[in-house]
Design an enzyme around this catalytic site. Structure first.
Site, PDB file in Angstrom:
ATOM      1  N   HIS A 180       0.822  -1.221   0.000  1.00 19.60           N
ATOM      2  CA  HIS A 180       0.000   0.000   0.000  1.00 19.60           C
ATOM      3  C   HIS A 180       0.854   1.268   0.000  1.00 19.60           C
ATOM      4  CE1 HIS A 180      -3.827  -2.233   1.634  1.00 19.60           C
ATOM      5  NE2 HIS A 180      -3.619  -2.429   0.340  1.00 19.60           N
ATOM      6  N   CYS A 239       5.289  20.150  -6.275  1.00 21.37           N
ATOM      7  CA  CYS A 239       6.461  19.536  -6.895  1.00 21.37           C
ATOM      8  C   CYS A 239       7.514  20.611  -7.191  1.00 21.37           C
ATOM      9  CB  CYS A 239       6.035  18.837  -8.187  1.00 21.37           C
ATOM     10  SG  CYS A 239       7.380  18.084  -9.104  1.00 21.37           S
TER      11      CYS A 239
HETATM   12  C1  BJW Z   1      -4.186  -5.976  16.851  1.00 20.07           C
HETATM   13  C2  BJW Z   1      -3.629  -5.167  17.807  1.00 20.07           C
HETATM   14  C3  BJW Z   1      -2.549  -5.703  18.486  1.00 20.07           C
HETATM   15  C4  BJW Z   1      -5.223  -4.066  16.995  1.00 20.07           C
HETATM   16  N1  BJW Z   1      -2.112  -6.918  18.157  1.00 20.07           N
HETATM   17  N2  BJW Z   1      -3.746  -7.176  16.548  1.00 20.07           N
HETATM   18  C5  BJW Z   1     -16.483  -4.471  -2.320  1.00 20.07           C
HETATM   19  C6  BJW Z   1     -16.039  -5.747  -2.066  1.00 20.07           C
HETATM   20  C7  BJW Z   1     -14.684  -6.083  -2.188  1.00 20.07           C
HETATM   21  C8  BJW Z   1     -13.760  -5.138  -2.537  1.00 20.07           C
HETATM   22  C9  BJW Z   1     -14.202  -3.859  -2.785  1.00 20.07           C
HETATM   23  C10 BJW Z   1     -15.526  -3.534  -2.688  1.00 20.07           C
HETATM   24  N3  BJW Z   1     -15.673  -2.225  -2.964  1.00 20.07           N
HETATM   25  C11 BJW Z   1     -14.437  -1.719  -3.234  1.00 20.07           C
HETATM   26  C12 BJW Z   1     -13.539  -2.720  -3.137  1.00 20.07           C
HETATM   27  C13 BJW Z   1     -12.098  -2.646  -3.328  1.00 20.07           C
HETATM   28  C14 BJW Z   1     -11.436  -1.958  -2.182  1.00 20.07           C
HETATM   29  C15 BJW Z   1     -11.785  -2.654  -0.869  1.00 20.07           C
HETATM   30  O1  BJW Z   1     -11.211  -3.643  -0.491  1.00 20.07           O
HETATM   31  N4  BJW Z   1     -12.731  -2.105  -0.107  1.00 20.07           N
HETATM   32  C16 BJW Z   1     -13.199  -2.731   1.125  1.00 20.07           C
HETATM   33  C17 BJW Z   1     -13.247  -1.690   2.263  1.00 20.07           C
HETATM   34  C18 BJW Z   1     -14.539  -3.334   0.870  1.00 20.07           C
HETATM   35  N5  BJW Z   1     -10.024  -2.063  -2.462  1.00 20.07           N
HETATM   36  C19 BJW Z   1      -9.392  -1.175  -3.225  1.00 20.07           C
HETATM   37  O2  BJW Z   1      -9.968  -0.199  -3.689  1.00 20.07           O
HETATM   38  C20 BJW Z   1      -7.935  -1.460  -3.548  1.00 20.07           C
HETATM   39  N6  BJW Z   1      -7.712  -1.315  -4.938  1.00 20.07           N
HETATM   40  C21 BJW Z   1      -8.334  -2.066  -5.825  1.00 20.07           C
HETATM   41  O3  BJW Z   1      -9.080  -2.969  -5.518  1.00 20.07           O
HETATM   42  O4  BJW Z   1      -8.030  -1.749  -7.131  1.00 20.07           O
HETATM   43  C22 BJW Z   1      -8.856  -2.324  -8.159  1.00 20.07           C
HETATM   44  C23 BJW Z   1     -10.068  -1.439  -8.339  1.00 20.07           C
HETATM   45  C24 BJW Z   1     -10.013  -0.445  -9.269  1.00 20.07           C
HETATM   46  C25 BJW Z   1     -11.128   0.358  -9.468  1.00 20.07           C
HETATM   47  C26 BJW Z   1     -12.272   0.173  -8.691  1.00 20.07           C
HETATM   48  C27 BJW Z   1     -12.294  -0.808  -7.721  1.00 20.07           C
HETATM   49  C28 BJW Z   1     -11.175  -1.610  -7.540  1.00 20.07           C
HETATM   50  C29 BJW Z   1      -7.014  -0.493  -2.844  1.00 20.07           C
HETATM   51  C30 BJW Z   1      -7.066  -0.610  -1.367  1.00 20.07           C
HETATM   52  C31 BJW Z   1      -6.170   0.453  -0.717  1.00 20.07           C
HETATM   53  C32 BJW Z   1      -6.288   0.503   0.794  1.00 20.07           C
HETATM   54  N7  BJW Z   1      -5.653   1.663   1.275  1.00 20.07           N
HETATM   55  C33 BJW Z   1      -5.560   1.910   2.702  1.00 20.07           C
HETATM   56  C34 BJW Z   1      -4.938   3.306   2.939  1.00 20.07           C
HETATM   57  C35 BJW Z   1      -3.438   3.261   2.649  1.00 20.07           C
HETATM   58  C36 BJW Z   1      -2.770   4.547   2.924  1.00 20.07           C
HETATM   59  C37 BJW Z   1      -2.923   4.992   4.355  1.00 20.07           C
HETATM   60  O5  BJW Z   1      -2.451   4.318   5.301  1.00 20.07           O
HETATM   61  O6  BJW Z   1      -3.523   6.032   4.552  1.00 20.07           O
HETATM   62  O7  BJW Z   1      -4.784   0.896   3.324  1.00 20.07           O
HETATM   63  S1  BJW Z   1      -7.130   1.768   3.550  1.00 20.07           S
HETATM   64  C38 BJW Z   1      -6.475   1.053   5.013  1.00 20.07           C
HETATM   65  O8  BJW Z   1      -6.991  -0.293   5.166  1.00 20.07           O
HETATM   66  C39 BJW Z   1      -4.964   0.896   4.758  1.00 20.07           C
HETATM   67  C40 BJW Z   1      -4.695  -0.459   5.339  1.00 20.07           C
HETATM   68  O9  BJW Z   1      -3.500  -0.973   4.814  1.00 20.07           O
HETATM   69  C41 BJW Z   1      -5.936  -1.232   4.974  1.00 20.07           C
HETATM   70  C42 BJW Z   1      -6.164  -2.461   5.808  1.00 20.07           C
HETATM   71  O10 BJW Z   1      -6.404  -2.131   7.134  1.00 20.07           O
HETATM   72  P1  BJW Z   1      -5.775  -3.032   8.279  1.00 20.07           P
HETATM   73  O11 BJW Z   1      -4.304  -2.938   8.253  1.00 20.07           O
HETATM   74  O12 BJW Z   1      -6.349  -4.382   8.221  1.00 20.07           O
HETATM   75  O13 BJW Z   1      -6.238  -2.214   9.584  1.00 20.07           O
HETATM   76  P2  BJW Z   1      -7.624  -2.303  10.402  1.00 20.07           P
HETATM   77  O14 BJW Z   1      -7.671  -1.095  11.262  1.00 20.07           O
HETATM   78  O15 BJW Z   1      -8.752  -2.564   9.521  1.00 20.07           O
HETATM   79  O16 BJW Z   1      -7.446  -3.598  11.320  1.00 20.07           O
HETATM   80  C43 BJW Z   1      -6.511  -3.635  12.402  1.00 20.07           C
HETATM   81  C44 BJW Z   1      -6.570  -5.023  13.017  1.00 20.07           C
HETATM   82  O17 BJW Z   1      -5.558  -5.101  14.000  1.00 20.07           O
HETATM   83  C45 BJW Z   1      -7.898  -5.334  13.710  1.00 20.07           C
HETATM   84  O18 BJW Z   1      -8.330  -6.620  13.296  1.00 20.07           O
HETATM   85  C46 BJW Z   1      -7.537  -5.323  15.191  1.00 20.07           C
HETATM   86  O19 BJW Z   1      -8.287  -6.271  15.954  1.00 20.07           O
HETATM   87  C47 BJW Z   1      -6.088  -5.728  15.156  1.00 20.07           C
HETATM   88  N8  BJW Z   1      -5.279  -5.230  16.275  1.00 20.07           N
HETATM   89  N9  BJW Z   1      -4.369  -3.961  17.832  1.00 20.07           N
HETATM   90  C48 BJW Z   1      -2.771  -7.614  17.171  1.00 20.07           C
HETATM   91  N10 BJW Z   1      -1.954  -4.993  19.455  1.00 20.07           N
HETATM   92 ZN    ZN Z   2       6.025  17.303 -10.889  1.00 18.20          ZN
END
Ligand code: BJW
Ligand code: ZN
Length: 249
Positions: A125, A153
């Site tokens: 990401h 930029c």
């Molecule tokens: C602990 C703990 C401790 C706490 N010990 N554990 C419908 C269905 C399926 C897919 C889609 C849909 N509609 C749209 C989509 C696609 C979409 C998607 O997946 N959406 C879902 C929300 C449904 N995906 C995308 O758009 C991706 N691109 C894509 O698919 O391209 C093709 C496409 C093109 C055109 C149209 C559609 C698709 C891109 C996804 C990019 C995600 N970006 C982010 C931001 C990054 C930059 C930033 O940081 O600002 O990435 S969003 C955010 O979520 C970030 C993370 O990497 C990502 C995942 O989150 P994560 O890491 O799992 O965090 P949390 O907070 O959710 O969970 C934390 C966990 O830790 C919890 O379980 C806690 O219990 C646990 N925890 N403390 C152990 N101490």
């Molecule tokens: Zn530029």
């Protein structure tokens, strides 16, 4: 030892991990929680009342780049002070045991795995440290240095954006390909601190499963992946990962 550590679950997970020749790890925001970084969807996951789905999209940046930059500048500022925790360090130790047979796929953009000493890190990401020009596409690493409220930029004066992957954007192709290969070829996949709801990252868990890998999950609570794993270690990754590595002997 932490009073809530489940020894049976840890022993079971260690029995799966010990014989694995190739190991891949998928991490999410939860592994950095004990370093003081907020997760996206847990308690306190909202930022100024916004869901991540509302500030981490190309449409949000078009609509209100100042708001989006405020979100990212605050998070960039925290990079200067946060440190890796025991969970990050346990994964360094695992890599040291396995060498080239280890790959760490992270959804995190905080750089804490690299700061801990992990080497084979695939940032699917992107990275908070880098910026990208929306005009000339030039990418530069700005570390944790403060940026202007709306940075431009130096080369073409167009607006800069964080070099991270927002919703509806494709993942970096080469890094994603390497991530898929790593989970396809691993014998054991560790899934740590992710809610496993964001795709395609969460799909890596199914890829590993379909290829016959054993799956071990570490999370504070059950995630969207928990029903599909072979061993579930419920607890903080800063405790569970060191305990798991300790049991490898
Ligand atoms: C602990 C703990 C401790 C706490 N010990 N554990 C419908 C269905 C399926 C897919 C889609 C849909 N509609 C749209 C989509 C696609 C979409 C998607 O997946 N959406 C879902 C929300 C449904 N995906 C995308 O758009 C991706 N691109 C894509 O698919 O391209 C093709 C496409 C093109 C055109 C149209 C559609 C698709 C891109 C996804 C990019 C995600 N970006 C982010 C931001 C990054 C930059 C930033 O940081 O600002 O990435 S969003 C955010 O979520 C970030 C993370 O990497 C990502 C995942 O989150 P994560 O890491 O799992 O965090 P949390 O907070 O959710 O969970 C934390 C966990 O830790 C919890 O379980 C806690 O219990 C646990 N925890 N403390 C152990 N101490
Ligand atoms: Zn530029």
């Amino acid at each position: 030892m932490h009073p809530t550590v489940d020894n049976d679950a840890l022993d079971h997970a260690a029995r799966l991990l010990r014989p694995a020749h190739r190991v891949a790890v998928l991490t999410g925001a939860g592994i950095s929680a004990e370093s003081g970084l907020a997760t996206f969807r847990g308690a306190g996951g909202l930022w100024e009342g916004h869901r991540v789905e509302d500030v981490a999209t190309p449409a949000a940046f078009q609509r209100d780049p100042a708001l989006v930059w405020r979100f990212y500048n605050l998070r960039r500022a925290s990079l200067a002070t946060v440190k890796p925790n025991a969970g990050h360090l346990a994964l360094v130790e695992l890599e040291q045991r396995l060498g080239a047979n280890f790959a760490l796929v992270t959804q995190n953009v905080d750089g804490l795995h690299q700061a801990a000493g992990s080497r084979n890190v695939l940032e699917i990401h992107g990275s908070l440290r880098r910026v990208r020009c929306v005009g000339c596409a030039r990418i530069s690493d700005r570390g944790a240095k403060p940026l202007a409220d709306l940075p431009n930029c130096e080369k073409c004066t167009a607006m800069l954006r964080p070099d991270v992957v927002w919703f509806e954007e494709p993942l970096p192709e080469d890094i994603w390909r390497q991530a898929v290969e790593a989970v396809q070829t691993c014998d054991c996949l560790l899934v740590v601190g992710t809610s496993a709801i964001v795709y395609p990252a969460a799909g890596l868990i199914d890829v590993a499963r379909l290829e016959g890998a054993d799956l071990i999950e570490v999370n504070l609570q059950k995630s969207a992946a928990s029903a599909r794993v072979d061993a579930l270690l419920l607890g903080p990754s800063g405790t569970m990962l060191p305990e798991l590595i300790k049991r490898l002997g």
